[in-house]
Design an enzyme around this catalytic site. Structure first.
Site, PDB file in Angstrom:
ATOM      1  N   THR A   1      49.738  69.362  -6.178  1.00 15.33           N
ATOM      2  CA  THR A   1      48.513  69.379  -5.368  1.00 15.33           C
ATOM      3  C   THR A   1      48.544  68.286  -4.294  1.00 15.33           C
ATOM      4  O   THR A   1      47.509  67.887  -3.754  1.00 15.33           O
ATOM      5  CB  THR A   1      47.254  69.170  -6.245  1.00 15.33           C
ATOM      6  OG1 THR A   1      47.342  67.887  -6.877  1.00 15.33           O
ATOM      7  CG2 THR A   1      47.119  70.269  -7.286  1.00 15.33           C
TER       8      THR A   1
ATOM      9  N   ASP B   1      42.247  66.177  -6.189  1.00 17.24           N
ATOM     10  CA  ASP B   1      43.282  66.066  -7.224  1.00 17.24           C
ATOM     11  C   ASP B   1      42.656  65.618  -8.553  1.00 17.24           C
ATOM     12  O   ASP B   1      43.020  66.114  -9.621  1.00 17.24           O
ATOM     13  CB  ASP B   1      44.331  65.027  -6.845  1.00 17.24           C
ATOM     14  CG  ASP B   1      44.985  65.277  -5.515  1.00 17.24           C
ATOM     15  OD1 ASP B   1      44.337  65.033  -4.483  1.00 17.24           O
ATOM     16  OD2 ASP B   1      46.134  65.749  -5.510  1.00 17.24           O
TER      17      ASP B   1
ATOM     18  N   HIS C   1      39.831  71.876  -2.857  1.00 16.99           N
ATOM     19  CA  HIS C   1      41.183  72.409  -2.641  1.00 16.99           C
ATOM     20  C   HIS C   1      42.002  72.490  -3.941  1.00 16.99           C
ATOM     21  O   HIS C   1      42.393  73.551  -4.391  1.00 16.99           O
ATOM     22  CB  HIS C   1      41.966  71.520  -1.662  1.00 16.99           C
ATOM     23  CG  HIS C   1      41.311  71.270  -0.350  1.00 16.99           C
ATOM     24  ND1 HIS C   1      41.203  72.213   0.657  1.00 16.99           N
ATOM     25  CD2 HIS C   1      40.743  70.138   0.140  1.00 16.99           C
ATOM     26  CE1 HIS C   1      40.610  71.668   1.708  1.00 16.99           C
ATOM     27  NE2 HIS C   1      40.315  70.414   1.426  1.00 16.99           N
TER      28      HIS C   1
ATOM     29  N   ASN D   1      49.092  68.545   3.002  1.00 19.18           N
ATOM     30  CA  ASN D   1      50.163  68.432   2.004  1.00 19.18           C
ATOM     31  C   ASN D   1      51.517  68.832   2.580  1.00 19.18           C
ATOM     32  O   ASN D   1      52.549  68.284   2.199  1.00 19.18           O
ATOM     33  CB  ASN D   1      49.857  69.303   0.780  1.00 19.18           C
ATOM     34  CG  ASN D   1      48.766  68.699  -0.087  1.00 19.18           C
ATOM     35  OD1 ASN D   1      48.476  67.510   0.024  1.00 19.18           O
ATOM     36  ND2 ASN D   1      48.141  69.521  -0.911  1.00 19.18           N
TER      37      ASN D   1
HETATM   38  O1  RIB Z   1      44.672  69.564   2.777  1.00 15.22           O
HETATM   39  C1  RIB Z   1      44.075  69.347   1.518  1.00 15.22           C
HETATM   40  C2  RIB Z   1      45.054  68.711   0.591  1.00 15.22           C
HETATM   41  O2  RIB Z   1      45.448  67.452   1.113  1.00 15.22           O
HETATM   42  C3  RIB Z   1      44.462  68.407  -0.795  1.00 15.22           C
HETATM   43  O3  RIB Z   1      45.478  68.440  -1.751  1.00 15.22           O
HETATM   44  C4  RIB Z   1      43.961  67.008  -0.638  1.00 15.22           C
HETATM   45  O4  RIB Z   1      43.929  66.310  -1.890  1.00 15.22           O
HETATM   46  C5  RIB Z   1      45.018  66.414   0.242  1.00 15.22           C
HETATM   47  O5  RIB Z   1      46.102  66.018  -0.572  1.00 15.22           O
HETATM   48 CA    CA Z   2      45.911  66.501  -3.157  1.00 18.66          CA
END
Ligand code: RIB
Ligand code: CA
Length: 307
Positions: free
Chosen positions: A120, A13, A234, A162
């Site tokens: 995110t 992030d 990510h 997430n």
């Molecule tokens: O699975 C990866 C996600 O989960 C990314 O956004 C990481 O920051 C966590 O939040």
């Molecule tokens: Ca994240």
């Protein structure tokens, strides 16, 4: 492009925030935080710390401290107890804005009707915004989110963090009829930070040494937990899509979220072969040109030198 970045810093992030602030093409209206990689107090502190590092004039709004329905889960094994372990970063100085993240989203979506939401982290804030301000949902230009997985998960065999951290929220967002672009694990695992990228980061100068330390920590936890030698970047895939969509191959699929499965709770169910008969509701990123990604990534971040 006007965006609101809704996040749970979190190492990746942090780099999504930096990429957005370093890109002149993007007007980052504000950063909103949510419980996810760590508790809300930590993700909010971490967002402020990252923005303070380069003295960015971007307000930070705290959001939900717990998921809509399920119990809280955090990820200290990946991001450390603080949510942003691994570097001696100067402590956050900027204040937390008074407005709740959801109310900030409403203020901005009343003022503008072309905002792109870039979540995110878990989708709790975005879902709660939609529940609280249903008349403003149509003002959202689009949502470009990191989350989900087609072929695999990372918290369970089928669920990505997430989504798994708030499946009910994710279901609300995916069924909102807002145009969605989704960066699942299948694509983010193609954009991997190795020793090569870490040493390239170090060579950019002092503050970047701290960022390299963050990446080194993040890479070490992926080795420990997943036994892989590179760490997927990510969350920056969302911002990179805004800057250079051509870096990604996307396909339109119907995506929904399992909220009742014993083995499949939090799974993003991606209808690749259109067996559900449901109309696609998301552009799903499938492939990434990793070399081009990192060329742009470092070109943008080096704009922060001397800031
Ligand atoms: O699975 C990866 C996600 O989960 C990314 O956004 C990481 O920051 C966590 O939040
Ligand atoms: Ca994240």
């Amino acid at each position: 492009m006007r965006i609101i970045l809704d996040c749970d810093p979190g190492h990746d992030d942090a780099f999504a925030i930096l990429l957005a602030t370093a890109s002149k093409e993007i007007e980052l209206l504000g950063v909103t935080t949510v419980v996810g990689n760590s508790y809300l107090e930590n993700t909010t502190k971490n967002a402020r710390t990252v923005l303070d590092l380069f003295d960015m004039d971007i307000p930070v709004f705290a959001g939900c401290e717990k998921p809509l329905i399920r119990d809280i889960i955090v990820a200290p094994d990946i991001h450390g107890k603080s949510g942003l372990e691994g570097a001696q970063l100067p402590s956050a100085k900027r204040p937390i804005e008074k407005a709740h993240a959801v109310d900030f989203m409403a203020q901005m979506l009343t003022k503008y009707s072309d905002i792109i939401l870039v979540p995110t982290g878990p989708l709790t804030n975005v879902a709660l915004f939609m529940l609280r301000y249903p008349h403003l949902v149509k003002h959202i230009n689009s949502i470009v989110l990191m989350g989900g997985g087609i072929a695999f998960g990372n918290v369970t065999p089928v669920a990505e963090f997430n989504i798994f951290a708030d499946p009910e929220a994710a279901k609300i967002v995916l069924n909102s009829n807002v145009p969605i672009v989704m960066a699942p694990l299948d694509v983010t695992h193609q954009v991997v930070v190795t020793e090569k990228e870490i040493s390239k980061m170090r060579r950019l100068g002092f503050k970047f040494d701290l960022l390299a330390d963050l990446l080194a920590f993040f890479k070490s936890t992926y080795k420990k937990v997943f036994n892989i030698d590179g760490v997927p970047l990510h969350d920056p895939c969302t911002v990179m899509y805004l800057l250079h969509p051509e870096i990604f191959e996307v396909k339109e699929y119907h995506v929904d979220v399992e909220t009742r499965g014993e083995l499949t709770y939090g799974q993003t169910v991606v209808d690749v072969w259109r067996t559900s008969g449901k109309v696609p509701n998301a552009k799903v990123m499938l492939k990434a040109d990793s070399e081009r990604f990192f060329d742009v990534f470092f070109e943008k971040l080096s704009q922060l030198k001397g800031v």
